[in-house]
Design a protein around this motif. Sequence first.
Motif, mmCIF file in Angstrom:
data_model
loop_
_atom_site.group_PDB
_atom_site.id
_atom_site.type_symbol
_atom_site.label_atom_id
_atom_site.label_comp_id
_atom_site.label_asym_id
_atom_site.label_seq_id
_atom_site.Cartn_x
_atom_site.Cartn_y
_atom_site.Cartn_z
ATOM 1 N N TYR A 23 0.843 -1.196 0.000
ATOM 2 C CA TYR A 23 0.000 0.000 0.000
ATOM 3 C C TYR A 23 0.883 1.253 0.000
ATOM 4 C CZ TYR A 23 -4.400 2.398 1.280
ATOM 5 O OH TYR A 23 -5.517 3.175 1.292
ATOM 6 N N VAL A 26 2.503 1.780 -3.396
ATOM 7 C CA VAL A 26 1.571 2.387 -4.359
ATOM 8 C C VAL A 26 1.470 3.888 -4.092
ATOM 9 C CG1 VAL A 26 -0.850 2.477 -5.102
ATOM 10 C CG2 VAL A 26 0.276 0.265 -4.795
ATOM 11 N N VAL A 76 -5.327 6.826 -4.569
ATOM 12 C CA VAL A 76 -5.834 6.877 -5.940
ATOM 13 C C VAL A 76 -4.760 7.422 -6.875
ATOM 14 C CG1 VAL A 76 -7.607 7.813 -7.474
ATOM 15 C CG2 VAL A 76 -8.208 7.065 -5.164
ATOM 16 N N LEU A 79 -2.723 4.576 -7.614
ATOM 17 C CA LEU A 79 -3.360 3.681 -8.589
ATOM 18 C C LEU A 79 -3.218 4.234 -10.006
ATOM 19 C CD1 LEU A 79 -6.589 2.726 -6.608
ATOM 20 C CD2 LEU A 79 -4.552 1.310 -6.999
ATOM 21 N N VAL A 82 0.124 3.232 -11.149
ATOM 22 C CA VAL A 82 0.134 1.814 -11.553
ATOM 23 C C VAL A 82 -0.474 1.659 -12.947
ATOM 24 C CG1 VAL A 82 -0.829 -0.462 -11.026
ATOM 25 C CG2 VAL A 82 0.146 0.933 -9.183
ATOM 26 N N LEU A 104 -3.771 -6.513 -12.788
ATOM 27 C CA LEU A 104 -3.869 -5.944 -11.445
ATOM 28 C C LEU A 104 -4.027 -7.036 -10.389
ATOM 29 C CD1 LEU A 104 -6.060 -2.843 -12.245
ATOM 30 C CD2 LEU A 104 -3.609 -2.879 -11.758
ATOM 31 N N LEU A 109 -4.235 -6.247 -5.820
ATOM 32 C CA LEU A 109 -4.920 -4.989 -5.517
ATOM 33 C C LEU A 109 -6.411 -5.179 -5.265
ATOM 34 C CD1 LEU A 109 -3.304 -2.448 -7.988
ATOM 35 C CD2 LEU A 109 -3.130 -2.462 -5.508
ATOM 36 N N LEU A 113 -8.638 -3.379 -1.881
ATOM 37 C CA LEU A 113 -9.250 -2.070 -2.078
ATOM 38 C C LEU A 113 -10.700 -2.105 -1.635
ATOM 39 C CD1 LEU A 113 -7.943 -1.115 -5.642
ATOM 40 C CD2 LEU A 113 -7.116 -0.256 -3.444
ATOM 41 N N ARG A 117 -13.152 2.195 -4.002
ATOM 42 C CA ARG A 117 -11.879 2.323 -4.726
ATOM 43 C C ARG A 117 -11.856 1.387 -5.925
ATOM 44 N NH1 ARG A 117 -10.828 6.872 -2.804
ATOM 45 N NH2 ARG A 117 -9.752 7.061 -0.848
ATOM 46 N N SER A 118 -12.381 0.176 -5.763
ATOM 47 C CA SER A 118 -12.429 -0.775 -6.878
ATOM 48 C C SER A 118 -13.305 -0.240 -8.009
ATOM 49 C CB SER A 118 -12.951 -2.136 -6.413
ATOM 50 O OG SER A 118 -12.020 -2.734 -5.539
ATOM 51 N N LEU A 121 -11.353 2.464 -9.739
ATOM 52 C CA LEU A 121 -10.315 1.874 -10.580
ATOM 53 C C LEU A 121 -10.917 1.377 -11.891
ATOM 54 C CD1 LEU A 121 -7.326 1.097 -10.780
ATOM 55 C CD2 LEU A 121 -7.897 -1.051 -9.614
#
Length: 139
Positions: A23, A26, A76, A79, A82, A104, A109, A113, A117-118, A121
């Motif tokens: 975490y 990231v 974020v 992310l 990434v 991912l 991840l 999350l 957040r998912s 993403l």
Amino acid sequence: MAQPAFEEIVEDFEFLEDWEDRYRHVIEAGKAMDPLDDALKVPATRVEGCASQVWLHPQVDGGRFHFDGDSDALIVRGLIAVLRALYNDLPVSEVPRVDAGGELARLGLTDHLSAQRSNGLRAMIERIRSVSSEAAQAG
């Protein structure tokens, strides 16, 4: 096989034993990105469906896809870093073919999350695919 920059993240994750370290990794990747110019933080670049504010500024140059992005949330922003490693510099025609979920998942991840957040993403990935598809059709 994914982009070399993404493979580097995968390798880094293999050495980090617990999720807290991953975490942080990231978040650090997000902090290392240059901030998006405030002039580009407009409704047209904002990604809907994210709990935090997110902006993606995609570009196609010489048939290759590239995007910059920013967020008001550190994780974020990470992310986004990434996703940049996953997609940047690909030929625009290859962007929609990337199995983002599978790539991912190699990082674990999706298991760590929150649902919000998912969803965010997924919204970012959809924006990337949409923009690259439009560019491929126009080009």
